[in-house]
Design a protein around this motif. Structure first.
Motif, PDB file in Angstrom:
ATOM      1  N   UNK A   1       0.863  -1.180   0.000  1.00  0.00           N
ATOM      2  CA  UNK A   1       0.000   0.000   0.000  1.00  0.00           C
ATOM      3  C   UNK A   1       0.901   1.232   0.000  1.00  0.00           C
ATOM      4  N   UNK A   2       0.843   2.025  -1.073  1.00  0.00           N
ATOM      5  CA  UNK A   2       1.791   3.131  -1.167  1.00  0.00           C
ATOM      6  C   UNK A   2       1.218   4.291  -1.956  1.00  0.00           C
ATOM      7  N   UNK A   3       1.859   5.435  -1.790  1.00  0.00           N
ATOM      8  CA  UNK A   3       1.643   6.587  -2.666  1.00  0.00           C
ATOM      9  C   UNK A   3       3.018   7.060  -3.124  1.00  0.00           C
ATOM     10  N   UNK A   4       3.100   7.514  -4.358  1.00  0.00           N
ATOM     11  CA  UNK A   4       4.381   7.887  -4.955  1.00  0.00           C
ATOM     12  C   UNK A   4       4.316   9.326  -5.449  1.00  0.00           C
ATOM     13  N   UNK A   5       5.368  10.091  -5.114  1.00  0.00           N
ATOM     14  CA  UNK A   5       5.461  11.484  -5.542  1.00  0.00           C
ATOM     15  C   UNK A   5       6.764  11.677  -6.319  1.00  0.00           C
ATOM     16  N   UNK A   6       6.675  12.345  -7.476  1.00  0.00           N
ATOM     17  CA  UNK A   6       7.880  12.731  -8.202  1.00  0.00           C
ATOM     18  C   UNK A   6       8.025  14.258  -8.176  1.00  0.00           C
ATOM     19  N   UNK A   7       8.987  14.763  -8.917  1.00  0.00           N
ATOM     20  CA  UNK A   7       9.249  16.209  -8.848  1.00  0.00           C
ATOM     21  C   UNK A   7       8.064  17.029  -9.330  1.00  0.00           C
ATOM     22  N   UNK A   8       7.344  16.519 -10.318  1.00  0.00           N
ATOM     23  CA  UNK A   8       6.167  17.248 -10.806  1.00  0.00           C
ATOM     24  C   UNK A   8       5.109  17.365  -9.702  1.00  0.00           C
ATOM     25  N   UNK A   9       4.945  16.303  -8.926  1.00  0.00           N
ATOM     26  CA  UNK A   9       3.977  16.337  -7.826  1.00  0.00           C
ATOM     27  C   UNK A   9       4.402  17.337  -6.755  1.00  0.00           C
ATOM     28  N   UNK A  10       5.702  17.356  -6.455  1.00  0.00           N
ATOM     29  CA  UNK A  10       6.205  18.290  -5.439  1.00  0.00           C
ATOM     30  C   UNK A  10       5.953  19.733  -5.876  1.00  0.00           C
ATOM     31  N   UNK A  11       6.235  20.026  -7.145  1.00  0.00           N
ATOM     32  CA  UNK A  11       6.008  21.383  -7.659  1.00  0.00           C
ATOM     33  C   UNK A  11       4.521  21.745  -7.641  1.00  0.00           C
ATOM     34  N   UNK A  12       3.678  20.777  -7.977  1.00  0.00           N
ATOM     35  CA  UNK A  12       2.232  21.036  -8.006  1.00  0.00           C
ATOM     36  C   UNK A  12       1.687  21.296  -6.608  1.00  0.00           C
ATOM     37  N   UNK A  13       2.147  20.531  -5.632  1.00  0.00           N
ATOM     38  CA  UNK A  13       1.598  20.622  -4.272  1.00  0.00           C
ATOM     39  C   UNK A  13       2.129  21.846  -3.532  1.00  0.00           C
ATOM     40  N   UNK A  14       3.426  22.120  -3.673  1.00  0.00           N
ATOM     41  CA  UNK A  14       4.033  23.209  -2.902  1.00  0.00           C
ATOM     42  C   UNK A  14       4.109  24.527  -3.653  1.00  0.00           C
ATOM     43  N   UNK A  15       3.972  24.496  -4.980  1.00  0.00           N
ATOM     44  CA  UNK A  15       4.051  25.741  -5.746  1.00  0.00           C
ATOM     45  C   UNK A  15       5.409  26.404  -5.601  1.00  0.00           C
TER      46      UNK A  15
END
Length: 524
Positions: A224-238
């Protein structure tokens, strides 16, 4: 009269010994009933970030036992229980669970005052924080101490019987299953999880993908997992995403930020299950949980190391006023095989391997810094999470491989100020891969010079009494970094600004009620 008095005395002593033995044999599960009845059920908080490709694991068919087998086993156990109860109504077989109603004569009034005093001194505070600790541990420990000379009908001492009962009563549900996230930074497929499957599969994973976000990371089935890449980090944190390092394992701290669990365990993808000296696989996560859930002793060193471990205690001369300990914020584990050396040491000792297994857990004393390694680390996110920032490292930065050490220096100063504990020692993992010492030297060479000034800075850092939360402590520390370390290199001015940005981003994703944990007294 002279003949009957000794007989009456002997008879009374035998009855007393019998009651103590019975209480010893059953205290473990009696107090499990109490704590389980009072322990609130903790529901996992809903995650605000949408899960990416979650795999839900089910272990319903893992046991291989069909319904007919279970029915036969249940019938056999019930028959044996009835026979045992008829023969020895006060003897508790290790496979059966006695409830409070079956032990009417065992209550608080029958417990000697000395036992209650010991409990009050050593476990009062810990029990308030976690009912799983406290009376259960103190009572069983003292009963076993009192009854060790006594032998059961089978020739076992009360302590041996209690040890067997403890082994038989291991909970089927993994510890902190719904309260802990495992954070893994990676640039590759996570095949290493296969070896960790028996220990990690029940838990939720947060995978932070470093490097090229278009690359697909494969995760073994059943996790059971969730995966974040650099695009996700940029989208979430702006705009605040610039505080998260790129092309460096320091990106893992993004996983700390988005988690909503109370505890975090983080491990590198080149770390495997180690074996203890007996050849048994080490459940590193379980040992970290034990470290975190038991108090620390930063104000006075115990020469038997962690006094809360089985088989240890406070030595003669240890102040009773300090035996409650303090909450443990960080559990720092170690590694077998490839040591965590800096580049110069790697070059001097290219073939050196660590084979020394030291069976010890220590509390790092107040005022003492340590080089924290992030490859096998657990911490209480609610107590120290906002300070677990791994700095600016990797791509575009003049330094690397100091991310975890920077975080370690910061959290130690803050833990000392807030009266929290940091433990190091067990558990061990097997570090499988040695990184390139020449590449490491290029990343480290400025840090090797800078650390000679960084360490005195942290050793002399003092936080004001107004710093009553981790966030306030970290913001004040960032100001001191800018003022004092900014003179060494402009990088530290940039790092100080990133520390502030990190706290702002943390508070946005973790509202004040969840993230800010105040400590009423800032101990200095």
């Amino acid at each position: 009269m002279s003949t009957s008095c000794p007989l009456r005395v002997c008879h009374t002593l035998l009855r007393l010994c019998g009651h103590v033995c019975a209480m010893c044999a059953m205290s473990s599960h009696f107090f499990e009933d109490i704590t389980s009845a009072t322990q609130p059920h903790i529901q996992p908080k809903p995650h605000k970030i949408q899960q990416i490709s979650p795999h839900v694991h089910s272990s319903q068919n893992a046991s291989g036992i069909n319904a007919a087998d279970r029915a036969r086993n249940k019938e056999h156990v019930e028959m044996e229980r009835k026979q045992n109860t008829e023969r020895h109504p006060w003897t508790r077989p290790s496979n059966y669970h006695f409830g409070v109603a079956m032990m009417p004569s065992l209550n608080e009034a029958s417990i000697p005052a000395a036992i209650l005093l010991h409990f009050d001194l050593s476990t009062r505070k810990r029990e308030k924080e976690d009912p799983r600790f406290g009376l259960h541990l103190s009572i069983r420990y003292l009963f076993c101490s009192f009854c060790s000379p006594l032998r059961s009908r089978s020739g076992e001492s009360a302590a041996e019987m209690a040890a067997k009962e403890a082994a038989a009563s291991v909970p089927s549900t993994p510890l902190l299953k719904d309260e802990l996230d495992i954070v893994i930074p990676t640039i590759r497929n996570l095949d290493f999880l296969e070896m960790w499957r028996p220990f990690f599969q029940p838990y939720h994973l947060i995978i932070v993908q470093d490097g090229d976000p278009s690359k697909t990371i494969k995760v073994p089935e059943g996790f059971d997992y969730e995966l974040y890449n650099r695009n996700d980090i940029n989208r979430i944190l702006g705009p605040k995403a610039n505080c998260i390092s790129f092309k460096d394992s320091a990106c893992r701290c993004f996983g700390y930020m988005v988690s909503k669990k109370k505890y975090i365990y983080t491990i590198d993808d080149d770390c495997f299950v180690a074996k203890d000296p007996s050849g048994k696989d080490i459940n590193a996560l379980e040992q970290h949980i034990k470290n975190i859930l038991s108090p620390s002793t930063p104000f006075f060193f115990n020469t038997l190391y962690d006094p809360y471990r089985e088989g240890a205690d406070f030595v003669r001369g240890y102040p009773f006023s300090l035996r409650e300990g303090v909450p443990t914020a960080v559990s720092h584990g170690l590694w077998l095989n490839i040591p965590d050396y800096d580049a110069p040491t790697q070059l001097v000792k290219p073939r050196e391997r660590n084979s020394r297994y030291v069976d010890a857990v220590l509390t790092i004393p107040k005022g003492t810094l340590f080089p924290m390694c992030g490859m096998n680390l657990a911490f209480d996110r609610q107590l120290i999470g906002p300070a677990m920032y791994f700095g600016l490292m990797g791509d575009g930065q003049p330094i690397g491989r100091y991310d975890d050490m920077w975080a370690g220096w910061c959290i130690k100063v803050i833990c000392d100020h807030l009266g929290l504990g940091v433990k190091t020692g067990l558990p061990y993992i097997w570090h499988s891969k040695a990184s390139n010492p020449f590449v490491n030297l290029k990343k480290e060479y400025k840090g090797i010079f800078w650390q000679e000034e960084l360490i005195p800075f942290f050793q002399s850092a003092v936080l004001s009494k107004d710093c009553t939360t981790v966030q306030k402590c970290y913001i004040e520390l960032s100001k001191q970094v800018k003022e004092k370390l900014g003179k060494i290199d402009p990088y530290f001015t940039k790092l100080a600004d990133a520390m502030v940005t990190w706290i702002e981003a943390w508070d946005e994703l973790n509202p004040a009620g969840e993230a800010a944990v105040a400590n009423s007294t800032a101990k200095k």
